[in-house]
Design a protein around this motif. Structure first.
Motif, PDB file in Angstrom:
ATOM      1  N   LEU A 102      83.633 -51.100  14.669  1.00  0.00           N
ATOM      2  CA  LEU A 102      82.462 -50.386  14.152  1.00  0.00           C
ATOM      3  C   LEU A 102      82.628 -48.864  14.191  1.00  0.00           C
ATOM      4  CD1 LEU A 102      79.692 -52.585  15.833  1.00  0.00           C
ATOM      5  CD2 LEU A 102      80.467 -52.669  13.455  1.00  0.00           C
ATOM      6  N   ASP A 103      83.860 -48.401  14.403  1.00  0.00           N
ATOM      7  CA  ASP A 103      84.176 -46.964  14.341  1.00  0.00           C
ATOM      8  C   ASP A 103      83.419 -46.125  15.358  1.00  0.00           C
ATOM      9  OD1 ASP A 103      86.114 -46.892  12.219  1.00  0.00           O
ATOM     10  OD2 ASP A 103      84.492 -47.368  10.832  1.00  0.00           O
ATOM     11  N   ARG A 104      83.031 -46.724  16.496  1.00  0.00           N
ATOM     12  CA  ARG A 104      82.360 -45.935  17.525  1.00  0.00           C
ATOM     13  C   ARG A 104      83.317 -44.935  18.183  1.00  0.00           C
ATOM     14  NH1 ARG A 104      79.097 -50.922  20.376  1.00  0.00           N
ATOM     15  NH2 ARG A 104      77.553 -51.216  18.722  1.00  0.00           N
ATOM     16  N   VAL A 105      84.611 -45.222  18.109  1.00  0.00           N
ATOM     17  CA  VAL A 105      85.599 -44.279  18.656  1.00  0.00           C
ATOM     18  C   VAL A 105      86.323 -43.553  17.522  1.00  0.00           C
ATOM     19  CG1 VAL A 105      85.924 -45.461  20.850  1.00  0.00           C
ATOM     20  CG2 VAL A 105      87.283 -46.157  18.879  1.00  0.00           C
ATOM     21  N   GLY A 106      85.727 -43.577  16.341  1.00  0.00           N
ATOM     22  CA  GLY A 106      86.295 -42.870  15.202  1.00  0.00           C
ATOM     23  C   GLY A 106      86.405 -41.377  15.478  1.00  0.00           C
ATOM     24  N   GLY A 107      87.484 -40.767  15.007  1.00  0.00           N
ATOM     25  CA  GLY A 107      87.670 -39.334  15.183  1.00  0.00           C
ATOM     26  C   GLY A 107      88.258 -38.935  16.518  1.00  0.00           C
ATOM     27  N   LEU A 108      88.523 -39.922  17.401  1.00  0.00           N
ATOM     28  CA  LEU A 108      89.097 -39.609  18.706  1.00  0.00           C
ATOM     29  C   LEU A 108      90.609 -39.763  18.685  1.00  0.00           C
ATOM     30  CD1 LEU A 108      86.622 -41.410  21.149  1.00  0.00           C
ATOM     31  CD2 LEU A 108      86.794 -38.957  20.702  1.00  0.00           C
ATOM     32  N   GLN A 109      91.284 -38.989  19.508  1.00  0.00           N
ATOM     33  CA  GLN A 109      92.723 -39.115  19.726  1.00  0.00           C
ATOM     34  C   GLN A 109      92.922 -39.352  21.213  1.00  0.00           C
ATOM     35  OE1 GLN A 109      95.317 -38.854  17.398  1.00  0.00           O
ATOM     36  NE2 GLN A 109      96.796 -39.348  18.990  1.00  0.00           N
ATOM     37  N   ALA A 155      81.216 -36.633  12.311  1.00  0.00           N
ATOM     38  CA  ALA A 155      80.169 -35.599  12.347  1.00  0.00           C
ATOM     39  C   ALA A 155      79.798 -35.266  13.791  1.00  0.00           C
ATOM     40  CB  ALA A 155      78.941 -36.061  11.573  1.00  0.00           C
ATOM     41  N   GLY A 156      79.689 -36.302  14.631  1.00  0.00           N
ATOM     42  CA  GLY A 156      79.376 -36.076  16.042  1.00  0.00           C
ATOM     43  C   GLY A 156      80.475 -35.291  16.743  1.00  0.00           C
ATOM     44  N   ARG A 157      81.721 -35.657  16.451  1.00  0.00           N
ATOM     45  CA  ARG A 157      82.847 -34.929  17.032  1.00  0.00           C
ATOM     46  C   ARG A 157      82.790 -33.455  16.644  1.00  0.00           C
ATOM     47  NH1 ARG A 157      88.364 -35.732  14.105  1.00  0.00           N
ATOM     48  NH2 ARG A 157      87.251 -34.251  12.765  1.00  0.00           N
ATOM     49  N   ASN A 158      82.546 -33.204  15.363  1.00  0.00           N
ATOM     50  CA  ASN A 158      82.514 -31.817  14.885  1.00  0.00           C
ATOM     51  C   ASN A 158      81.328 -31.048  15.468  1.00  0.00           C
ATOM     52  OD1 ASN A 158      84.772 -32.387  13.338  1.00  0.00           O
ATOM     53  ND2 ASN A 158      83.618 -32.751  11.460  1.00  0.00           N
ATOM     54  N   PHE A 159      80.172 -31.694  15.524  1.00  0.00           N
ATOM     55  CA  PHE A 159      78.962 -31.022  16.002  1.00  0.00           C
ATOM     56  C   PHE A 159      79.099 -30.616  17.468  1.00  0.00           C
ATOM     57  CE2 PHE A 159      74.646 -31.001  17.816  1.00  0.00           C
ATOM     58  CZ  PHE A 159      74.025 -30.086  16.970  1.00  0.00           C
ATOM     59  N   LYS A 207      91.440 -54.842  18.195  1.00  0.00           N
ATOM     60  CA  LYS A 207      92.019 -54.211  19.383  1.00  0.00           C
ATOM     61  C   LYS A 207      93.210 -53.311  19.015  1.00  0.00           C
ATOM     62  CE  LYS A 207      89.730 -56.314  22.807  1.00  0.00           C
ATOM     63  NZ  LYS A 207      88.866 -55.581  23.740  1.00  0.00           N
ATOM     64  N   LYS A 208      93.992 -53.768  18.073  1.00  0.00           N
ATOM     65  CA  LYS A 208      95.218 -53.063  17.690  1.00  0.00           C
ATOM     66  C   LYS A 208      94.939 -51.674  17.136  1.00  0.00           C
ATOM     67  CE  LYS A 208      99.520 -53.969  15.170  1.00  0.00           C
ATOM     68  NZ  LYS A 208     100.258 -54.969  14.370  1.00  0.00           N
ATOM     69  N   LYS A 209      93.751 -51.460  16.596  1.00  0.00           N
ATOM     70  CA  LYS A 209      93.413 -50.160  16.010  1.00  0.00           C
ATOM     71  C   LYS A 209      93.520 -49.020  17.024  1.00  0.00           C
ATOM     72  CE  LYS A 209      90.237 -51.773  12.390  1.00  0.00           C
ATOM     73  NZ  LYS A 209      88.841 -51.701  11.889  1.00  0.00           N
ATOM     74  N   LEU A 210      93.339 -49.350  18.302  1.00  0.00           N
ATOM     75  CA  LEU A 210      93.389 -48.298  19.317  1.00  0.00           C
ATOM     76  C   LEU A 210      94.743 -47.603  19.341  1.00  0.00           C
ATOM     77  CD1 LEU A 210      92.134 -46.792  21.708  1.00  0.00           C
ATOM     78  CD2 LEU A 210      92.836 -48.697  23.185  1.00  0.00           C
ATOM     79  N   PHE A 211      95.801 -48.356  19.053  1.00  0.00           N
ATOM     80  CA  PHE A 211      97.148 -47.783  19.170  1.00  0.00           C
ATOM     81  C   PHE A 211      97.560 -46.991  17.933  1.00  0.00           C
ATOM     82  CE2 PHE A 211      96.608 -51.410  21.890  1.00  0.00           C
ATOM     83  CZ  PHE A 211      96.896 -50.844  23.123  1.00  0.00           C
ATOM     84  N   GLU A 212      96.666 -46.990  16.930  1.00  0.00           N
ATOM     85  CA  GLU A 212      96.871 -46.125  15.768  1.00  0.00           C
ATOM     86  C   GLU A 212      96.410 -44.703  16.054  1.00  0.00           C
ATOM     87  OE1 GLU A 212      94.719 -47.948  12.614  1.00  0.00           O
ATOM     88  OE2 GLU A 212      95.880 -49.820  12.643  1.00  0.00           O
ATOM     89  N   VAL A 213      95.593 -44.537  17.087  1.00  0.00           N
ATOM     90  CA  VAL A 213      95.017 -43.219  17.384  1.00  0.00           C
ATOM     91  C   VAL A 213      95.353 -42.795  18.814  1.00  0.00           C
ATOM     92  CG1 VAL A 213      93.170 -43.377  15.695  1.00  0.00           C
ATOM     93  CG2 VAL A 213      92.816 -44.340  17.980  1.00  0.00           C
ATOM     94  N   SER A 214      96.524 -43.229  19.311  1.00  0.00           N
ATOM     95  CA  SER A 214      96.931 -42.911  20.673  1.00  0.00           C
ATOM     96  C   SER A 214      98.331 -42.312  20.682  1.00  0.00           C
ATOM     97  CB  SER A 214      96.899 -44.166  21.545  1.00  0.00           C
ATOM     98  OG  SER A 214      95.604 -44.730  21.569  1.00  0.00           O
ATOM     99  N   LYS A 215      98.568 -41.407  21.616  1.00  0.00           N
ATOM    100  CA  LYS A 215      99.891 -40.808  21.755  1.00  0.00           C
ATOM    101  C   LYS A 215     100.856 -41.746  22.470  1.00  0.00           C
ATOM    102  CE  LYS A 215      97.909 -36.143  21.960  1.00  0.00           C
ATOM    103  NZ  LYS A 215      97.677 -34.947  22.819  1.00  0.00           N
ATOM    104  N   VAL A 216     100.360 -42.450  23.510  1.00  0.00           N
ATOM    105  CA  VAL A 216     101.177 -43.391  24.273  1.00  0.00           C
ATOM    106  C   VAL A 216     100.422 -44.700  24.415  1.00  0.00           C
ATOM    107  CG1 VAL A 216     102.381 -43.848  26.450  1.00  0.00           C
ATOM    108  CG2 VAL A 216     102.216 -41.498  25.597  1.00  0.00           C
ATOM    109  N   GLY A 217     101.106 -45.807  24.208  1.00  0.00           N
ATOM    110  CA  GLY A 217     100.525 -47.121  24.410  1.00  0.00           C
ATOM    111  C   GLY A 217     101.210 -47.827  25.563  1.00  0.00           C
ATOM    112  N   CYS A 218     100.429 -48.398  26.487  1.00  0.00           N
ATOM    113  CA  CYS A 218     100.964 -49.157  27.620  1.00  0.00           C
ATOM    114  C   CYS A 218     100.609 -50.623  27.399  1.00  0.00           C
ATOM    115  CB  CYS A 218     100.363 -48.655  28.927  1.00  0.00           C
ATOM    116  SG  CYS A 218     100.611 -46.883  29.233  1.00  0.00           S
TER     117      CYS A 218
END
Length: 485
Positions: free
Chosen positions: A183-190, A89-93, A217-228
Motif C-alpha cells: 500500500l506504499d506506506r513506506v513509499g519514498g523511503l530509502q 508528499a509527506g516526505r517532502n513536506f 515483501k520483496k519490494k523492500l529490497f528495491e529501496v535498500s542499500k544492504v539486504g540481510c
C-alpha cells in the motif's frame, strides 16, 4: 511550503493548481483538514477518499491531489497513484527526515518485533538514540507512543520520523509489513539496511497467494542499500533474486553464508552459540529461549555488521538484551507451574513456540489458542492440527473474532484436530473462561501457553475493542483463588 516543493518526484498527469501556492499542511482524512491544507484523496478498504473532497473543500482545503478528475470546486492535481503520492508528499513536506538517520527495516512473517527491539538495543548500547516503529508501539528513545498499525500510514510515518530526527535520534528501526509495502506506506523511503527473516502463511485474506505475499515483501529490497537474508528460510532465494542492494546472508547452520552459527545450546534461560563472520568466531548469548531466538539474534547481528559494527560488538550488546513484551513472556504465578504469553498467531509461530517450551517443561504443556476473525480462513485448520498435535492439552478459544461469530471461527479450527487427539481438546469460546480453565487444570511442572494475543491488551469483538490484558486476567484469577483458600 510551496506546492511545487511538495509535489516534487510525484507524477502529475494534469493540474490546474498554482505551483507557487503556499501549503500549510497535508491530510488524507477530510476531518483533519484545516484552512490552507492539501487534501490527498486515497481509496481505502472501506471507503474512497474522493467522496470526501467536497467536505475537505468546505473545511478549507486549498487543493486536492487525487486520481479522478471532477468538479471539486478547488484546484486539483491528478496522479496515477494517490497512495504513493501521499507518501512522497509527506516526505517532502517534512523535509525527508529519514535521511537524517540510519534507517533499518525488518520484514518477514515472524520475528519482526523481537528483531527490531534487539537492533534498537544494540544501537543504543553503542551510543545511538534510536526510534522504533512496530507492532508493540512506536518509540522515540525511551518514550513510548501508541500505534494502531504495525506500519502507520505514510504521512503519519513521515511526521513520526520528523519527531525522531528533531529529538536527536541518529537511527530508526522499523517493522515493515507486507501491507505497508503493498500500500506504499513506506513509499519514498530509502533504507540503509533491510532484514528478511522468514515467510510463512499469513495475510492471505489480503494478498491471496503466498507468491503475492512474497512479492510484497520483496519490494523492500528495491529501496535498500544492504539486504540481510536468512538463508535457512526457503523463500530467501526468491527475496534475493534480482535485488539491486548489497547482500549479507546468515544461517544457523550453513558455513557458506556470510554470517553463520554453530555450537548451539538451548536452555530455558536462553540460547548460546558461536557466531562466525569472515575469519572471526565470537561466543554469543541471548536471554530468550528457542531456535527462533538464534535466527533473531543472527538477524540483529547481520544488521549491526551492515551498519559498521564489529562482530564482537554485536554479540556483546546482545548478551545484555532482555525479552520483549508478549514474546515468550513469563507471567508470575507463585505456583509450581508456569504461564507463558506469546503472540504466536500463525501456524509456524505456534509450532515454534510450542517446540521451544516442550523440552523445558517437566510436566504437560497446555496450549490456549484461537484464530482471528476477518482474516485468512485457510490457516485455521492448520493451527488446529499443530496446536493439538504438539500440546498435551489444547484449549481452543477466541482470539479477536472481529465481525465473525466466534463459534464459526472455532468450527473452522476443529477439522484440523486428528481423531486420536480429540480427547485432549477442550473448546471454551470465551477467552477469559478458557484461561481460567487452563489455570484450574495446571499441575506441578506444567506450562500453560496463552498464544495469539501477546502484547495486545484488548480483544476486538465486532468493531469494538474491549480491554483484555492476559497478565491482568491471570493475576486477578490467581488472587481470587488465594482469597478463597
Amino acid at each position: 511550503m510551496k506546492l511545487k516543493d511538495i509535489i516534487k518526484d510525484i507524477r502529475i498527469l494534469e493540474s490546474n493548481a498554482d505551483p507557487e501556492m503556499d501549503i500549510l499542511g497535508i491530510a488524507y482524512d477530510s476531518r483533519k483538514i484545516q484552512p490552507g491544507y492539501l487534501f490527498v484523496a486515497v481509496s481505502g478498504f472501506q471507503t474512497d477518499g474522493h467522496k470526501f473532497i467536497a467536505t475537505a473543500a468546505e473545511h478549507g482545503a486549498c487543493a486536492v491531489l487525487c486520481t479522478q478528475k471532477g468538479d471539486w470546486g478547488i484546484p486539483y492535481l491528478i496522479t496515477d497513484n494517490s497512495r504513493l503520492a501521499l507518501a512522497v508528499a509527506g516526505r517532502n513536506f517534512y523535509h525527508d527526515p529519514a535521511c537524517e538517520m540510519k534507517l533499518v527495516g525488518v520484514t518477514g512473517t515472524n520475528g519482526k518485533t523481537t528483531t527490531t527491539h534487539l537492533i534498537k538495543h544494540m544501537l543504543e548500547h553503542y551510543g545511538h538514540k534510536v526510534g522504533l516503529v512496530g507492532t508493540n508501539g512506536n518509540m522515540i528513545g525511551s518514550r513510548h507512543i501508541h500505534t494502531e498499525y504495525t506500519t502507520p500510514e505514510s504521512l503519519d510515518l513521515q511526521k513520526l520520523f520528523r519527531e525522531m530526527a528533531d529529538e536527536g535520534c541518529t537511527a530508526a528501526v522499523m517493522e515493515v509489513s507486507s501491507h505497508s509495502l503493498a500500500l506504499d506506506r513506506v513509499g519514498g523511503l530509502q533504507f540503509d539496511t533491510a532484514v528478511y527473516s522468514n515467510l510463512t502463511q499469513d495475510h492471505l485474506d489480503f494478498h491471496g497467494t503466498m507468491e503475492a505475499y512474497a512479492e510484497a515483501k520483496k519490494k523492500l529490497f528495491e529501496v535498500s542499500k544492504v539486504g540481510c537474508f536468512n538463508m535457512d528460510d526457503p523463500w530467501a532465494a526468491f527475496m534475493k533474486d534480482g535485488a539491486a542492494c548489497s547482500m549479507l546472508t546468515y544461517s544457523a547452520a550453513d558455513p557458506s553464508c556470510d554470517l553463520w552459527a554453530d555450537a548451539l545450546d538451548f536452555k530455558s534461560s536462553g540460547v548460546t552459540f558461536t557466531a562466525h563472520y569472515r575469519d572471526e568466531a565470537v561466543p554469543a548469548r541471548l536471554a530468550i529461549p528457542g531456535m527462533f531466538s538464534v535466527h533473531n539474534a543472527l538477524a540483529c547481528i547481520s544488521a549491526g555488521l551492515s551498519l559498521g559494527l564489529k562482530l564482537d560488538e554485536c554479540c556483546a550488546a546482545l548478551s545484555t538484551a532482555e525479552g520483549v513484551r508478549g514474546r515468550v513472556e513469563s507471567v508470575p504465578t507463585g505456583s509450581d507451574y508456569s504461564i507463558i504469553i506469546d503472540y504466536a498467531h500463525t501456524p509456524d509461530a505456534l509450532e515454534n513456540v510450542i517446540k521451544t517450551l516442550k523440552p523445558v517443561t517437566s510436566g504437560r504443556l497446555i496450549a490456549v489458542f484461537g484464530c482471528g476473525g476477518d482474516r485468512d480462513r485457510t490457516k485455521r485448520p492448520k493451527m488446529g492440527r499443530i496446536g493439538t498435535d504438539l500440546a498435551d492439552i489444547s484449549v481452543i478459544t477466541s482470539d479477536n473474532p472481529r465481525t465473525e461469530e466466534p463459534e464459526a471461527i472455532i468450527a473452522d479450527i476443529l477439522p484440523g484436530v486428528r481423531e486420536e487427539r480429540k480427547d485432549t481438546v477442550v473448546v471454551i469460546t470465551d477467552r477469559i473462561s478458557a484461561i481460567h480453565w487452563a489455570i484450574d487444570h495446571a499441575q506441578s511442572g506444567d506450562c500453560v501457553l496463552l498464544a495469539g494475543k501477546g502484547h495486545e491488551d484488548y480483544q476486538i469483538i465486532g468493531r469494538t475493542k474491549i480491554h483484555l490484558d492476559e497478565r491482568e486476567v491471570v493475576a486477578d484469577y490467581l488472587k481470587g483463588k488465594v482469597e478463597k483458600c
